[in-house]
Design an enzyme around this catalytic site. Structure first.
Site: not given
Ligand code: SAJ
Length: 415
Positions: A12, A31, A152, A204, A242, A258, A314-315, A322, A398
């Protein structure tokens, strides 16, 4: 234009520094990690984000973006350091504390201090402000302005989202909220909403907790669907037609820095009132183990020794590992005696404790292809990609592989 000093040059802090430098501000990032500072001073950037390196180089060349291992005087100080959780799952504020203590000698009356790190509710009031008071400034009287302005942004779209997302400016005082809001309003395209620091802290945390609970619901649906013999992904897609339903997707677990962490910041402050949030965490933390159990179950009907594990981040489409559930799954499979060959087109070997292979190498002679991340590279891989396997058996967590002739496909949340 105000001068900005950013504490913490991670996921960030660095993009934020570059964002404001690109807008023409004099930005000084610091840092405690000498390696990070050295590489930035040598014009090397350690975060891979669209558009970031170009803006970084332009600002460094222009001379309004500097890096060091200590802070500098500024009008605005932004703190973007990590707030991990300890073993007891309570927020660890030691980085926030040390960042604050190191910037305070550079702070003058009238300056604005913005905390961006995710923090437990009441941290501004009960932790940050007392440290600032010890230094002789009274934020109650606006001798310095203190605000909580959570970011965010989502990895992969950080610069875009810094520019376009709406933002919350949570002030310790109304004037502090106004000052922080003015800074963001001048520079972002999204709306800026002023509120109190506590409301901003809880907002948040609830954003990410909403996602965690919703994902837990989807994961629970996946398990129910497997028992009933229906397809959870199809149910979700139909239910989401829906206009007021938005069920998230099941998967092998919830990673990143997060969503698996932030709910604990609420739990630690209100344990008795958070049974749902706690249960959602348990369900999501159970998912990697469920995937391993499923493979052990498949072993009863198929010969499985060599596993091609596809996806370690992680995604999808990011290199970030992480809290990745894939790493837990890889470790457990290896411990259970499987030969695991992992592949991820985004992740480099120094970031993980397992060996990495090319897609072809990992699939060659594999008895099972285990898909854990829906990277674009994996979506609808052709049948030919699996030709070299010992047996054409896929477990897709997935739902990113289409059914193909001659391939036995198991899907999470289906049958
Ligand atoms: N995941 C699922 N199913 C889903 C969505 C996500 O299993 O339907 C998993 C993903 O594979 C991953 C994890 O959840 O392992 C998190 O992924 P993510 O894309 O939902 O979120 P992050 O951690 O990359 O980012 C989130 C975001 N928050 C929201 O969407 C509410 C981002 O906007 C924030 O800035 C970030 O957290 C943060 O810094 O807090």
């Amino acid at each position: 234009m105000e001068k900005i000093c950013v504490a913490g040059l991670g996921y960030i802090g660095l993009p934020t520094s570059i964002f404001f430098a690109d807008k023409g501000y004099d930005v000084h990032g610091y840092d405690i990690n000498e390696r990070v500072v050295k590489s930035l001073q040598n014009k090397q950037i350690h975060i891979d984000e669209p558009g970031l390196v170009e803006k970084f180089l332009q600002s460094v060349e222009r001379g309004n973006l500097t890096f060091d291992h200590k802070p500098a005087e500024a009008d605005v100080f932004m703190v973007a350091v990590p707030t991990p959780i300890n073993e007891n799952r309570k927020g660890n504020l030691s980085y926030v504390e040390s960042a604050l203590k190191s910037i305070l000698p550079y702070v003058k009356k009238g300056n604005l201090i913005i905390i961006e790190s995710t923090i437990p509710p009441k941290t501004i009031e009960e932790f940050v402000v007392p440290i600032i008071k010890e230094q002789g400034f009274n934020p109650d009287e606006n001798e310095v302005f203190v605000a909580y302005c959570p970011e965010r942004v989502i990895p992969g779209k950080i610069l875009d989202e810094l520019q376009n997302n709406d933002r919350i400016a949570g002030g310790y005082t109304e004037e502090a909220a106004g000052k922080a809001a003015a800074l963001f309003s001048k520079n972002i395209s999204g709306n800026v909403y002023e509120t109190t620091a506590l409301t901003a802290e809880m907002t948040k945390l609830m954003e990410n907790t909403y996602r965690d609970v919703n994902i837990a619901l989807a994961n629970e649906l996946a398990l129910v669907s497997e028992q009933l013999g229906v397809d959870a992904f199809e149910i979700i897609s139909l239910a989401n037609k829906h206009p007021r339903v938005h069920i998230h997707s099941p998967g092998p677990g919830v990673g990143g820095h997060c969503i698996p962490i932030d709910p604990y910041f609420i739990i630690e402050k209100a344990e008795a009132h958070t049974p749902l949030i706690q249960r959602a965490r348990e369900i999501n933390e159970q998912m990697p183990h469920y995937v391993v159990d499923k493979i052990n179950e498949l072993k009863e009907t198929h010969e499985i020794k060599n596993i091609a594990l596809l996806g370690l981040s992680y995604k999808a489409n990011v290199s970030d590992v992480r809290e990745s559930p894939s790493l837990i799954i890889a470790e457990q499979l290896i411990a259970a005696g499987y030969n695991v060959k992992s592949h991820d087109p985004y992740v480099s070997e120094q970031e993980v404790s397992v060996s990495l292979y090319s897609l072809e190498e990992s699939l060659r002679e594999a008895d099972l292809a285990l898909i854990l991340v829906d990277h674009n590279d994996f979506i609808n891989l052709p049948a030919s990609a699996f030709n070299e396997m010992n047996q054409k058996l896929i477990f897709d967590t997935k739902k990113c592989i289409k059914p193909m002739e001659e391939i036995t496909l198991y899907q999470l949340g289906n049958k």
